[in-house]
Design a protein around this motif. Structure first.
Motif, PDB file in Angstrom:
ATOM      1  N   VAL A 333     -42.332 -23.283  35.536  1.00  0.00           N
ATOM      2  CA  VAL A 333     -41.999 -23.700  34.170  1.00  0.00           C
ATOM      3  C   VAL A 333     -42.556 -22.727  33.125  1.00  0.00           C
ATOM      4  CG1 VAL A 333     -42.239 -25.561  32.477  1.00  0.00           C
ATOM      5  CG2 VAL A 333     -41.921 -26.102  34.891  1.00  0.00           C
ATOM      6  N   ALA A 334     -43.706 -22.122  33.422  1.00  0.00           N
ATOM      7  CA  ALA A 334     -44.431 -21.344  32.418  1.00  0.00           C
ATOM      8  C   ALA A 334     -43.570 -20.312  31.696  1.00  0.00           C
ATOM      9  CB  ALA A 334     -45.652 -20.694  33.063  1.00  0.00           C
ATOM     10  N   PRO A 335     -42.929 -19.381  32.405  1.00  0.00           N
ATOM     11  CA  PRO A 335     -42.158 -18.364  31.676  1.00  0.00           C
ATOM     12  C   PRO A 335     -40.957 -18.946  30.943  1.00  0.00           C
ATOM     13  CG  PRO A 335     -41.762 -18.190  34.034  1.00  0.00           C
ATOM     14  CD  PRO A 335     -42.886 -19.150  33.860  1.00  0.00           C
ATOM     15  N   LEU A 336     -40.420 -20.047  31.455  1.00  0.00           N
ATOM     16  CA  LEU A 336     -39.261 -20.662  30.804  1.00  0.00           C
ATOM     17  C   LEU A 336     -39.652 -21.297  29.482  1.00  0.00           C
ATOM     18  CD1 LEU A 336     -37.615 -22.267  33.969  1.00  0.00           C
ATOM     19  CD2 LEU A 336     -37.049 -20.089  32.869  1.00  0.00           C
ATOM     20  N   VAL A 337     -40.836 -21.907  29.431  1.00  0.00           N
ATOM     21  CA  VAL A 337     -41.322 -22.477  28.169  1.00  0.00           C
ATOM     22  C   VAL A 337     -41.678 -21.360  27.194  1.00  0.00           C
ATOM     23  CG1 VAL A 337     -43.189 -23.800  27.107  1.00  0.00           C
ATOM     24  CG2 VAL A 337     -42.087 -24.642  29.183  1.00  0.00           C
ATOM     25  N   ARG A 338     -42.348 -20.325  27.701  1.00  0.00           N
ATOM     26  CA  ARG A 338     -42.738 -19.214  26.829  1.00  0.00           C
ATOM     27  C   ARG A 338     -41.510 -18.544  26.206  1.00  0.00           C
ATOM     28  NH1 ARG A 338     -46.524 -17.743  30.978  1.00  0.00           N
ATOM     29  NH2 ARG A 338     -45.112 -16.083  31.622  1.00  0.00           N
ATOM     30  N   SER A 339     -40.435 -18.418  26.972  1.00  0.00           N
ATOM     31  CA  SER A 339     -39.244 -17.740  26.476  1.00  0.00           C
ATOM     32  C   SER A 339     -38.352 -18.641  25.633  1.00  0.00           C
ATOM     33  CB  SER A 339     -38.426 -17.211  27.659  1.00  0.00           C
ATOM     34  OG  SER A 339     -37.837 -18.295  28.385  1.00  0.00           O
ATOM     35  N   GLY A 340     -38.590 -19.945  25.670  1.00  0.00           N
ATOM     36  CA  GLY A 340     -37.751 -20.888  24.942  1.00  0.00           C
ATOM     37  C   GLY A 340     -36.569 -21.395  25.741  1.00  0.00           C
ATOM     38  N   ALA A 341     -36.433 -20.931  26.993  1.00  0.00           N
ATOM     39  CA  ALA A 341     -35.313 -21.388  27.816  1.00  0.00           C
ATOM     40  C   ALA A 341     -35.433 -22.866  28.146  1.00  0.00           C
ATOM     41  CB  ALA A 341     -35.242 -20.562  29.105  1.00  0.00           C
ATOM     42  N   THR A 342     -36.674 -23.344  28.274  1.00  0.00           N
ATOM     43  CA  THR A 342     -36.935 -24.761  28.515  1.00  0.00           C
ATOM     44  C   THR A 342     -37.777 -25.299  27.366  1.00  0.00           C
ATOM     45  OG1 THR A 342     -36.844 -24.549  30.921  1.00  0.00           O
ATOM     46  CG2 THR A 342     -38.045 -26.435  30.040  1.00  0.00           C
ATOM     47  N   PRO A 343     -37.226 -26.095  26.462  1.00  0.00           N
ATOM     48  CA  PRO A 343     -38.012 -26.634  25.350  1.00  0.00           C
ATOM     49  C   PRO A 343     -39.090 -27.588  25.854  1.00  0.00           C
ATOM     50  CG  PRO A 343     -35.638 -26.876  24.980  1.00  0.00           C
ATOM     51  CD  PRO A 343     -35.814 -26.491  26.407  1.00  0.00           C
ATOM     52  N   MET A 344     -40.268 -27.528  25.241  1.00  0.00           N
ATOM     53  CA  MET A 344     -41.330 -28.447  25.627  1.00  0.00           C
ATOM     54  C   MET A 344     -40.906 -29.892  25.429  1.00  0.00           C
ATOM     55  SD  MET A 344     -44.271 -28.977  26.897  1.00  0.00           S
ATOM     56  CE  MET A 344     -44.960 -27.333  26.960  1.00  0.00           C
ATOM     57  N   SER A 345     -40.053 -30.141  24.443  1.00  0.00           N
ATOM     58  CA  SER A 345     -39.602 -31.508  24.177  1.00  0.00           C
ATOM     59  C   SER A 345     -38.811 -32.084  25.341  1.00  0.00           C
ATOM     60  CB  SER A 345     -38.744 -31.544  22.905  1.00  0.00           C
ATOM     61  OG  SER A 345     -37.616 -30.686  23.039  1.00  0.00           O
ATOM     62  N   ARG A 346     -38.263 -31.213  26.189  1.00  0.00           N
ATOM     63  CA  ARG A 346     -37.518 -31.677  27.352  1.00  0.00           C
ATOM     64  C   ARG A 346     -38.460 -32.187  28.433  1.00  0.00           C
ATOM     65  NH1 ARG A 346     -32.227 -30.182  29.113  1.00  0.00           N
ATOM     66  NH2 ARG A 346     -31.906 -30.785  31.281  1.00  0.00           N
TER      67      ARG A 346
END
Length: 496
Positions: A333-346
């Motif tokens: 999850v880490a790089p996806l959150v950092r890049s914005g591909a996976t929003p933390m709100s999800r």
């Protein structure tokens, strides 16, 4: 907010899909009448509820000679316990270091107390192995070595320094570190791990298990115990805060009220549901979703080429090989959150484990991740990713389990808050708390004192949240913890 009955259909994990026979306890007790009274009421039949049911109903246990009732909103291990990565792997120096950091990014523990927490995880692995062997359980348990890979020289340097500091502290306390080693020869590390581009590998004791089979087996043993009057009631969701009535607690369920002098909430991510917003326990544990996938290996990773270890890897990915040879992969999850591909709100605050919560970015990552291993592929139709699912975990303000009586509410207790690391903690917590209930006192040889729920602990963590909010505007402390931890990669953000 948790909703039971759920308005959605949950995803199905590899573990849940491969334990559906007549002994799997699906729907057990769903149509049975709920007794009006019990001596001990357990709420939740995930791994914690199942393990506690087992320990309480053994000969001489705290539930011996008593009526013990377990109510579950759905089925045994229908939540995160049946959806995890299958690891039973204790952590070592990285979490030891983190637990010593100040709130809210750590727990503010001393180096010695942090070692006790990590030793409790090691004890948990030994305990799972012993119970499986003693009871003859067919739950696909495996014990061997876990490989933690590092992927740049700076990370290798930091990890080796913390590893040596952790070993030094263990030796001061008379504890051995002989079953772990740190390999910082990059060529040797890559050969051992089969992972491209590693700079070092930490080798430590690890294990894996079929979690749905294990939870089911433990519940079967509780149901069959001649030492207690035990019953399980599936599809019996509880609602609202338990209310004190004289010397008993009253809990409302879909089948009516049940009373007991001892109520134990084994409800992990859903624990806040049982406390009003004014209670510090309402915000101390918060839910978030994690995603795992199962993969069929290519021929180069089958037979003699099959992986022989469990793994913690790049960007928090983790991996186990099942008894049938399939792989279960999680994290990333880490790089996806950092890049914005996976929003933390999800992720944060989400209690929906349906298909709607499957993240396409994580699915794509899991579908391609095994290419990081030497000689993976090519994939034939039916190889590679075959199933993906989500589950609801708990994030905890101070990273530690909450165990014991709710302050000011004798007889109402909690055993929850495993911070995405439950399989490495739950057995030891269940045994330790069962011992506490039997003896009426806390044994620090079985449970670290810092796991105990106290008013001071809850208020200290609450103050950390308020301080974080003042400093960072509207950021909530647990979300802030996750963002900060992902940025630093000091916490693997595992779901094991």
């Amino acid at each position: 907010m948790s909703k039971f009955p759920q308005p959605w259909r949950s995803t199905v994990s590899h573990w849940q899909a491969t334990n559906r026979g007549p002994t799997s306890l699906y729907g057990h007790g769903a149509d049975d009448e709920l007794p009006e009274d019990a001596d001990i009421l357990i709420v939740g039949a995930g791994m914690m509820g199942c393990a506690l049911s087992y320990f309480l109903t053994r000969l001489g246990g705290a539930g011996a000679g008593k009526r013990v009732v377990c109510v579950e909103s759905k089925d045994v291990a229908s939540g995160a316990s049946g959806r995890n990565g299958g690891h039973v792997g204790p952590k070592t120096y990285a979490l030891w270091h983190q637990l010593q950091q100040a709130y809210p990014l750590g727990a503010g523990l001393s180096a010695e107390e942090a070692v006790r927490v990590m030793q409790n995880e090691r004890d948990n692995l030994d305990l799972v192995e012993r119970v499986v062997a003693d009871e003859g359980l067919q739950v696909d348990f495996w014990r061997g070595e876990l490989l933690e890979t590092h992927h740049d020289k700076a990370r290798t340097k930091w990890c080796k320094e913390q590893y040596e500091a952790w070993l030094s502290q263990r030796k001061k306390m008379g504890l051995s570190g002989d079953e772990t080693k740190f390999i910082d020869d990059a060529a040797e590390a890559e050969k051992l791990s089969r992972f491209k581009g590693v700079t070092s590998v930490h080798v430590r004791p690890g294990g894996s298990v079929h979690p749905h089979k294990l939870a089911t087996a433990l519940m079967h043993l509780a149901l069959a115990s001649p030492h207690a009057q035990f019953s399980l009631h599936s599809w019996t969701p509880a609602s609202g805060h338990p209310q004190r009535r004289g010397d008993r607690w009253v809990l409302q369920t879909s089948k009516g009220a049940i009373r007991a002098p001892r109520v134990i909430l084994c409800t992990n991510a859903h624990t806040r549901h049982f406390f009003p917003r004014s209670s510090p326990l309402h915000g101390h544990i918060e839910p978030y979703v994690g995603q795992c996938s199962s993969l069929t290996p290519t021929p180069t990773f089958s037979g003699a080429g099959a992986l022989r270890n469990t793994y913690n890897m790049l960007d928090g990915h983790y991996l186990v090989r099942t008894a049938s040879g399939e792989l279960v992969l999680g994290g990333g999850v880490a790089p996806l959150v950092r890049s914005g591909a996976t929003p933390m709100s999800r992720i944060h605050g989400n209690v929906d484990d349906s298909e709607a919560s499957i993240d396409p970015a994580i699915t794509r990552d899991h579908a391609t991740f095994m290419r990081n291993f030497e000689a993976w592929g090519p994939e034939a139709y039916g190889e590679g990713l075959v199933r993906t699912w989500v589950g609801v975990l708990s994030a905890v303000r101070d990273w530690l389990p909450l165990v014991g009586d709710v302050p000011g509410s004798a007889g109402l207790s909690v055993a929850a808050g495993f911070a995405g690391h439950g399989m490495a903690r739950i057995f030891a917590v269940a045994r330790g708390y069962a011992d506490t209930l039997k003896k009426g006192r806390w044994d620090t040889a079985l449970l670290p004192r810092c796991f105990e729920i106290t008013e001071e602990r809850l208020r200290r963590a609450e103050a950390a949240q308020a301080r974080w909010t003042r400093e960072r505007g509207n950021a909530r402390v647990i979300e802030g913890q996750i963002v900060e931890a992902i940025a630093n990669l000091d916490h693997d953000w595992e779901w094991v």
